[in-house]
Design a protein around this motif. Structure first.
Motif, PDB file in Angstrom:
ATOM      1  N   VAL A   8     -12.162   9.597  25.825  1.00 27.27           N
ATOM      2  CA  VAL A   8     -12.279  11.057  25.787  1.00 27.27           C
ATOM      3  C   VAL A   8     -11.282  11.700  26.754  1.00 27.27           C
ATOM      4  O   VAL A   8     -10.732  12.773  26.474  1.00 27.27           O
ATOM      5  CB  VAL A   8     -13.720  11.497  26.102  1.00 27.27           C
ATOM      6  CG1 VAL A   8     -13.821  13.007  26.222  1.00 27.27           C
ATOM      7  CG2 VAL A   8     -14.651  11.019  24.998  1.00 27.27           C
ATOM      8  N   ALA A   9     -11.032  11.040  27.878  1.00 27.57           N
ATOM      9  CA  ALA A   9     -10.017  11.553  28.811  1.00 27.57           C
ATOM     10  C   ALA A   9      -8.641  11.564  28.149  1.00 27.57           C
ATOM     11  O   ALA A   9      -7.880  12.526  28.282  1.00 27.57           O
ATOM     12  CB  ALA A   9     -10.008  10.698  30.083  1.00 27.57           C
ATOM     13  N   VAL A  10      -8.328  10.487  27.420  1.00 26.39           N
ATOM     14  CA  VAL A  10      -7.041  10.432  26.699  1.00 26.39           C
ATOM     15  C   VAL A  10      -6.986  11.516  25.635  1.00 26.39           C
ATOM     16  O   VAL A  10      -5.976  12.220  25.473  1.00 26.39           O
ATOM     17  CB  VAL A  10      -6.848   9.037  26.058  1.00 26.39           C
ATOM     18  CG1 VAL A  10      -5.614   9.027  25.159  1.00 26.39           C
ATOM     19  CG2 VAL A  10      -6.725   7.972  27.130  1.00 26.39           C
ATOM     20  N   LEU A  11      -8.084  11.685  24.911  1.00 20.57           N
ATOM     21  CA  LEU A  11      -8.127  12.714  23.870  1.00 20.57           C
ATOM     22  C   LEU A  11      -8.011  14.117  24.462  1.00 20.57           C
ATOM     23  O   LEU A  11      -7.425  15.012  23.850  1.00 20.57           O
ATOM     24  CB  LEU A  11      -9.419  12.583  23.057  1.00 20.57           C
ATOM     25  CG  LEU A  11      -9.467  11.366  22.131  1.00 20.57           C
ATOM     26  CD1 LEU A  11     -10.883  11.170  21.576  1.00 20.57           C
ATOM     27  CD2 LEU A  11      -8.479  11.532  20.978  1.00 20.57           C
ATOM     28  N   ALA A  12      -8.575  14.313  25.652  1.00 16.69           N
ATOM     29  CA  ALA A  12      -8.461  15.621  26.307  1.00 16.69           C
ATOM     30  C   ALA A  12      -6.998  15.925  26.637  1.00 16.69           C
ATOM     31  O   ALA A  12      -6.521  17.049  26.442  1.00 16.69           O
ATOM     32  CB  ALA A  12      -9.307  15.648  27.575  1.00 16.69           C
ATOM     33  N   LEU A  13      -6.253  14.912  27.112  1.00 21.35           N
ATOM     34  CA  LEU A  13      -4.831  15.111  27.394  1.00 21.35           C
ATOM     35  C   LEU A  13      -4.058  15.415  26.118  1.00 21.35           C
ATOM     36  O   LEU A  13      -3.188  16.298  26.093  1.00 21.35           O
ATOM     37  CB  LEU A  13      -4.257  13.860  28.067  1.00 21.35           C
ATOM     38  CG  LEU A  13      -4.737  13.591  29.495  1.00 21.35           C
ATOM     39  CD1 LEU A  13      -4.177  12.256  30.007  1.00 21.35           C
ATOM     40  CD2 LEU A  13      -4.284  14.719  30.423  1.00 21.35           C
ATOM     41  N   LEU A 151     -20.788   8.375  20.149  1.00 23.21           N
ATOM     42  CA  LEU A 151     -20.802   9.623  19.368  1.00 23.21           C
ATOM     43  C   LEU A 151     -19.849  10.671  19.954  1.00 23.21           C
ATOM     44  O   LEU A 151     -19.168  11.385  19.210  1.00 23.21           O
ATOM     45  CB  LEU A 151     -22.230  10.169  19.304  1.00 23.21           C
ATOM     46  CG  LEU A 151     -23.231   9.302  18.532  1.00 23.21           C
ATOM     47  CD1 LEU A 151     -24.632   9.887  18.603  1.00 23.21           C
ATOM     48  CD2 LEU A 151     -22.799   9.134  17.080  1.00 23.21           C
ATOM     49  N   VAL A 152     -19.818  10.766  21.276  1.00 19.78           N
ATOM     50  CA  VAL A 152     -18.913  11.733  21.919  1.00 19.78           C
ATOM     51  C   VAL A 152     -17.460  11.390  21.612  1.00 19.78           C
ATOM     52  O   VAL A 152     -16.645  12.274  21.328  1.00 19.78           O
ATOM     53  CB  VAL A 152     -19.161  11.773  23.436  1.00 19.78           C
ATOM     54  CG1 VAL A 152     -18.056  12.543  24.152  1.00 19.78           C
ATOM     55  CG2 VAL A 152     -20.507  12.420  23.741  1.00 19.78           C
ATOM     56  N   ALA A 153     -17.121  10.100  21.643  1.00 20.49           N
ATOM     57  CA  ALA A 153     -15.747   9.684  21.353  1.00 20.49           C
ATOM     58  C   ALA A 153     -15.371  10.030  19.915  1.00 20.49           C
ATOM     59  O   ALA A 153     -14.261  10.510  19.645  1.00 20.49           O
ATOM     60  CB  ALA A 153     -15.596   8.185  21.601  1.00 20.49           C
ATOM     61  N   THR A 154     -16.290   9.801  18.976  1.00 22.76           N
ATOM     62  CA  THR A 154     -16.024  10.141  17.576  1.00 22.76           C
ATOM     63  C   THR A 154     -15.791  11.638  17.416  1.00 22.76           C
ATOM     64  O   THR A 154     -14.829  12.074  16.762  1.00 22.76           O
ATOM     65  CB  THR A 154     -17.209   9.711  16.690  1.00 22.76           C
ATOM     66  OG1 THR A 154     -17.447   8.317  16.880  1.00 22.76           O
ATOM     67  CG2 THR A 154     -16.918   9.978  15.232  1.00 22.76           C
ATOM     68  N   ALA A 155     -16.676  12.431  17.990  1.00 26.14           N
ATOM     69  CA  ALA A 155     -16.554  13.886  17.874  1.00 26.14           C
ATOM     70  C   ALA A 155     -15.269  14.391  18.528  1.00 26.14           C
ATOM     71  O   ALA A 155     -14.577  15.263  17.986  1.00 26.14           O
ATOM     72  CB  ALA A 155     -17.772  14.557  18.519  1.00 26.14           C
ATOM     73  N   ALA A 156     -14.928  13.827  19.694  1.00 25.98           N
ATOM     74  CA  ALA A 156     -13.710  14.257  20.397  1.00 25.98           C
ATOM     75  C   ALA A 156     -12.465  13.931  19.579  1.00 25.98           C
ATOM     76  O   ALA A 156     -11.521  14.736  19.514  1.00 25.98           O
ATOM     77  CB  ALA A 156     -13.643  13.591  21.767  1.00 25.98           C
ATOM     78  N   GLY A 157     -12.456  12.769  18.943  1.00 27.77           N
ATOM     79  CA  GLY A 157     -11.310  12.396  18.106  1.00 27.77           C
ATOM     80  C   GLY A 157     -11.099  13.377  16.974  1.00 27.77           C
ATOM     81  O   GLY A 157      -9.980  13.818  16.700  1.00 27.77           O
ATOM     82  N   LEU A 158     -12.184  13.758  16.310  1.00 25.83           N
ATOM     83  CA  LEU A 158     -12.078  14.728  15.212  1.00 25.83           C
ATOM     84  C   LEU A 158     -11.719  16.118  15.733  1.00 25.83           C
ATOM     85  O   LEU A 158     -10.951  16.858  15.104  1.00 25.83           O
ATOM     86  CB  LEU A 158     -13.396  14.779  14.437  1.00 25.83           C
ATOM     87  CG  LEU A 158     -13.770  13.491  13.700  1.00 25.83           C
ATOM     88  CD1 LEU A 158     -15.156  13.615  13.091  1.00 25.83           C
ATOM     89  CD2 LEU A 158     -12.737  13.178  12.624  1.00 25.83           C
ATOM     90  N   PHE A 159     -12.258  16.471  16.887  1.00 26.35           N
ATOM     91  CA  PHE A 159     -11.991  17.777  17.484  1.00 26.35           C
ATOM     92  C   PHE A 159     -10.506  17.956  17.796  1.00 26.35           C
ATOM     93  O   PHE A 159      -9.950  19.047  17.659  1.00 26.35           O
ATOM     94  CB  PHE A 159     -12.819  17.936  18.763  1.00 26.35           C
ATOM     95  CG  PHE A 159     -12.608  19.241  19.472  1.00 26.35           C
ATOM     96  CD1 PHE A 159     -13.220  20.395  19.011  1.00 26.35           C
ATOM     97  CD2 PHE A 159     -11.791  19.308  20.589  1.00 26.35           C
ATOM     98  CE1 PHE A 159     -13.015  21.604  19.652  1.00 26.35           C
ATOM     99  CE2 PHE A 159     -11.592  20.516  21.246  1.00 26.35           C
ATOM    100  CZ  PHE A 159     -12.204  21.668  20.777  1.00 26.35           C
ATOM    101  N   VAL A 160      -9.858  16.881  18.206  1.00 23.37           N
ATOM    102  CA  VAL A 160      -8.423  16.943  18.509  1.00 23.37           C
ATOM    103  C   VAL A 160      -7.596  16.853  17.226  1.00 23.37           C
ATOM    104  O   VAL A 160      -6.590  17.557  17.061  1.00 23.37           O
ATOM    105  CB  VAL A 160      -8.027  15.802  19.475  1.00 23.37           C
ATOM    106  CG1 VAL A 160      -6.523  15.767  19.691  1.00 23.37           C
ATOM    107  CG2 VAL A 160      -8.752  15.963  20.802  1.00 23.37           C
ATOM    108  N   ALA A 161      -8.026  16.018  16.289  1.00 22.78           N
ATOM    109  CA  ALA A 161      -7.207  15.742  15.107  1.00 22.78           C
ATOM    110  C   ALA A 161      -7.158  16.904  14.125  1.00 22.78           C
ATOM    111  O   ALA A 161      -6.085  17.239  13.608  1.00 22.78           O
ATOM    112  CB  ALA A 161      -7.742  14.491  14.403  1.00 22.78           C
TER     113      ALA A 161
END
Length: 203
Positions: A8-13, A151-161
Motif C-alpha cells: 500500500v505504501a508503494v501504491l500510495a507513491l 483486502l486493503v491491498a486489493t482496494a488500493a491497487g484498484l483505487f490507483v489503477a
C-alpha cells in the motif's frame, strides 16, 4: 496504510505520481489547444492583409505549437505544396510526441497497480495463515489482520489503477484530436508557402 503493509505504501507513491502526471498533462493539453486556437485566426488575418511574409514573422515570434510546424514548412518555401506539407507533417509529429510525454508512465501505473495490489493480497493471505498456525486455530480474530491487509491491498491497487487508466485513454484521444486540429490549420498554409519563394535564411 498500517493494514495494507508495504504494498500500500508503494501504491500510495504511485498514486501521487499518477496525480502529478494527470495535472501536468491536463495543463499541457489545455495550453496546446489554446495556443492553436488563438494563433490560427491571427495568422489567417495576417496572411490576408499582409501576405505570407507576415505569417513567417509571426511564427518566429510566437510560442504556439503551430509556429514550429509552419516554420518547418517555410524552410521548404517555394519548393511546392507537397514538399512543404511533408516538412510540416514531420514537425507535427514532434509536437505530438511532446503532447504524449509521460503518458507511457501513466499507462504503466494503470496496468501494474492491480498486480501490485494482488501481490499485497497474497502477502495478506500468507500473513493470515501464519497467524492461524501460530495461534493453533484460535478463531477468526487470529486471521483478521491478514485478511484486512489482503483486502486493503486489493482496494488500493484498484483505487490507483482506475483513474490512471481513464486519464491515459482520455489523454491519448485528446492528443489525436489536437493533432488533427494542428494538421488542419497547418495545411491551409501549405499551398501559399509552397508557391512563395520566401528566403528564410536571410531573415
Amino acid at each position: 496504510m498500517q493494514k495494507g503493509g508495504m504494498t500500500v505504501a508503494v501504491l500510495a507513491l504511485l498514486s501521487v505520481l499518477s496525480i502529478a502526471i494527470i495535472l501536468e498533462r491536463a495543463w499541457a493539453h489545455r495550453k496546446f489547444s489554446r495556443g492553436v486556437e488563438e494563433f490560427f485566426p491571427a495568422l489567417k488575418r495576417a496572411a490576408r492583409e499582409s501576405g505570407i511574409s507576415a505569417v513567417y514573422q509571426m511564427c518566429k515570434a510566437n510560442s504556439s505549437p503551430l509556429a514550429p510546424v509552419l516554420l518547418s514548412g517555410f524552410e521548404r518555401s517555394g519548393k511546392g505544396k507537397e514538399e512543404v506539407a511533408e516538412a510540416m507533417e514531420l514537425a507535427g509529429r514532434r509536437e505530438l510526441s511532446r503532447l504524449e510525454r509521460y503518458l507511457g508512465i501513466l499507462g504503466t501505473i494503470g496496468s501494474t497497480a492491480p498486480f501490485i495490489g494482488l501481490f499485497g493480497t497474497v502477502l495478506g493471505i500468507i500473513h493470515a495463515f501464519s497467524d492461524l498456525a501460530v495461534t493453533d486455530g484460535a478463531g477468526p480474530a487470529a486471521v483478521a489482520d491478514g485478511i484486512a491487509e489482503a483486502l486493503v491491498a486489493t482496494a488500493a491497487g484498484l483505487f490507483v489503477a482506475v483513474p490512471a487508466v481513464v486519464a491515459y485513454n482520455l489523454f491519448v484521444r485528446s492528443a489525436s484530436r489536437r493533432m488533427l486540429d494542428l494538421e488542419s490549420c497547418a495545411s491551409e498554409f501549405a499551398d501559399p508557402i509552397g508557391r512563395h519563394g520566401l528566403e528564410t535564411e536571410a531573415r
